[in-house]
Design a protein around this motif. Structure first.
Motif, mmCIF file in Angstrom:
data_model
loop_
_atom_site.group_PDB
_atom_site.id
_atom_site.type_symbol
_atom_site.label_atom_id
_atom_site.label_comp_id
_atom_site.label_asym_id
_atom_site.label_seq_id
_atom_site.Cartn_x
_atom_site.Cartn_y
_atom_site.Cartn_z
ATOM 1 N N ILE A 42 2.973 5.543 -75.285
ATOM 2 C CA ILE A 42 1.733 5.412 -76.050
ATOM 3 C C ILE A 42 1.624 6.538 -77.059
ATOM 4 O O ILE A 42 1.264 6.328 -78.217
ATOM 5 C CB ILE A 42 0.524 5.418 -75.093
ATOM 6 N N GLU A 43 1.937 7.763 -76.651
ATOM 7 C CA GLU A 43 1.781 8.915 -77.524
ATOM 8 C C GLU A 43 2.817 8.946 -78.628
ATOM 9 O O GLU A 43 2.649 9.668 -79.612
ATOM 10 C CB GLU A 43 1.851 10.200 -76.695
ATOM 11 N N GLU A 44 3.902 8.188 -78.487
ATOM 12 C CA GLU A 44 4.948 8.175 -79.502
ATOM 13 C C GLU A 44 4.740 7.085 -80.544
ATOM 14 O O GLU A 44 5.615 6.867 -81.379
ATOM 15 C CB GLU A 44 6.315 7.994 -78.830
ATOM 16 N N LEU A 45 3.613 6.394 -80.510
ATOM 17 C CA LEU A 45 3.326 5.403 -81.544
ATOM 18 C C LEU A 45 3.179 6.094 -82.889
ATOM 19 O O LEU A 45 2.744 7.250 -82.969
ATOM 20 C CB LEU A 45 2.041 4.649 -81.208
ATOM 21 N N PRO A 46 3.525 5.427 -83.974
ATOM 22 C CA PRO A 46 3.356 6.050 -85.294
ATOM 23 C C PRO A 46 1.881 6.277 -85.598
ATOM 24 O O PRO A 46 1.018 5.517 -85.123
ATOM 25 C CB PRO A 46 3.970 5.013 -86.241
ATOM 26 N N PRO A 47 1.546 7.301 -86.358
ATOM 27 C CA PRO A 47 0.132 7.562 -86.662
ATOM 28 C C PRO A 47 -0.451 6.478 -87.556
ATOM 29 O O PRO A 47 0.250 5.915 -88.401
ATOM 30 C CB PRO A 47 0.168 8.922 -87.374
ATOM 31 N N PRO A 48 -1.733 6.166 -87.395
ATOM 32 C CA PRO A 48 -2.365 5.129 -88.215
ATOM 33 C C PRO A 48 -2.870 5.695 -89.539
ATOM 34 O O PRO A 48 -2.992 6.907 -89.709
ATOM 35 C CB PRO A 48 -3.530 4.668 -87.339
ATOM 36 N N LYS A 49 -3.190 4.798 -90.458
ATOM 37 C CA LYS A 49 -3.804 5.219 -91.720
ATOM 38 C C LYS A 49 -5.222 5.713 -91.483
ATOM 39 O O LYS A 49 -5.721 6.579 -92.192
ATOM 40 C CB LYS A 49 -3.792 4.052 -92.711
#
Length: 293
Positions: A42-49
């Motif tokens: 979960i923490e390795e998801l790409p950051p959102p806009k």
């Protein structure tokens, strides 16, 4: 010869008793061991806009399952605190900003107390307590099913009174998650995830005569059960990750950088070309990022 056998049997029995002592419950003075609750996927998801404001009212247990006897006829098979797990998963993903709704009445009561403590001078001035932030999306869902004994099996062997065996059991928990547009009531994304729950048992035993009237009997075993509540959490984590991936695929929310290497985490859910959001969507995301002003 008989004395040697007696001594050997006594030593084996002492060793077995000491081993049994090791399997006793942990002493009360033993310091607690923290359970790892972080999901690095979960923490390795790409950051959102921009983070999406969401509200979660309840994430209920709809399985209708209870623990099998002799545990309890009134204890449920899955945790009743799944809402807390969902709130943590949404926060850890970095894509959503949950607002308090489960205990909304407590929040409203505290705000009333806040206003009651204001003086007449404070009431004539601009309000110091801002209004609650509305969420454009409601996250709904539940633990939909808990299936016991989905798969069972085992194997064992015995030779000359010495044997060993192993058994396993597989349960399965399923959760459903959906994002609902507050303005239209339309379901924007709907996902379902499942997690298997493993239970394993290993045992070994010895049953044989060491002499005419002397019987040696030994038994040892080991059982491990995956904690059901942690498996529910992992299923919720997977559902949140699928919700993020599906939202990106359907262009409901957007990553900060479509070429981020971390986008590979979402590749298993399909590869679609990422688009920059329209101007009004980008403006709304910026408002959310700035605190809803």
């Amino acid at each position: 010869m008989k004395s040697c056998l007696s001594l050997g049997a006594a030593l084996i029995s002492a060793g077995l008793l000491s081993a049994c002592g090791i399997t006793q419950p942990v002493a009360p003075d033993t310091p607690p061991t923290p359970v790892p609750l972080r999901n690095r996927t979960i923490e390795e998801l790409p950051p959102p806009k921009g983070k999406v404001l969401v509200s979660v009212y309840a994430f209920r247990d709809q399985t209708g399952q209870f623990k099998p006897a002799p545990d309890s006829s009134y204890s449920t098979a899955v945790t009743q605190g799944a809402t807390a797990w969902l709130m943590k998963s949404l926060t850890d993903s970095g894509w959503f900003a949950p607002v308090e709704r489960e205990n909304l009445q407590n929040l409203l009561t505290e705000r009333k107390i806040w206003r009651a403590t204001e003086t007449e001078k404070d009431k004539s001035a601009p309000p110091t307590l801002p209004p609650l932030t509305p969420a454009p999306i409601v996250i709904e869902g539940s633990v939909t099913s808990y299936e016991s004994n989905v798969r069972t099996g085992g194997a064992g062997a015995r030779f000359l009174g010495i044997g060993a065996s192993g058994q396993y059991r597989v349960d399965q928990v399923t959760v459903a998650l959906r994002a609902v547009d507050v303005r239209s009531g339309q379901i924007l994304a709907n996902v379902i995830s499942a997690k298997t729950i493993w239970s394993r048992q290993l045992s070994a035993n010895v049953f044989r005569y060491v002499s005419l009237q002397r019987l040696l009997e030994m038994e040892a075993g080991y059982t491990r059960n995956e904690p059901t509540q942690l498996c529910v959490k992992e299923a919720i984590d997977a559902a949140v990750k699928m919700l993020v991936a599906k939202g990106v695929k359907e262009k409901l929310w957007f990553p900060a950088d479509p070429k981020d290497p971390k986008m590979a985490v979402l590749d298993r859910y399909g590869e679609d070309e990422m688009e920059i959001p329209p101007a009004h969507v980008e403006e709304a995301l910026n408002r959310v990022k700035d605190g809803g002003s």
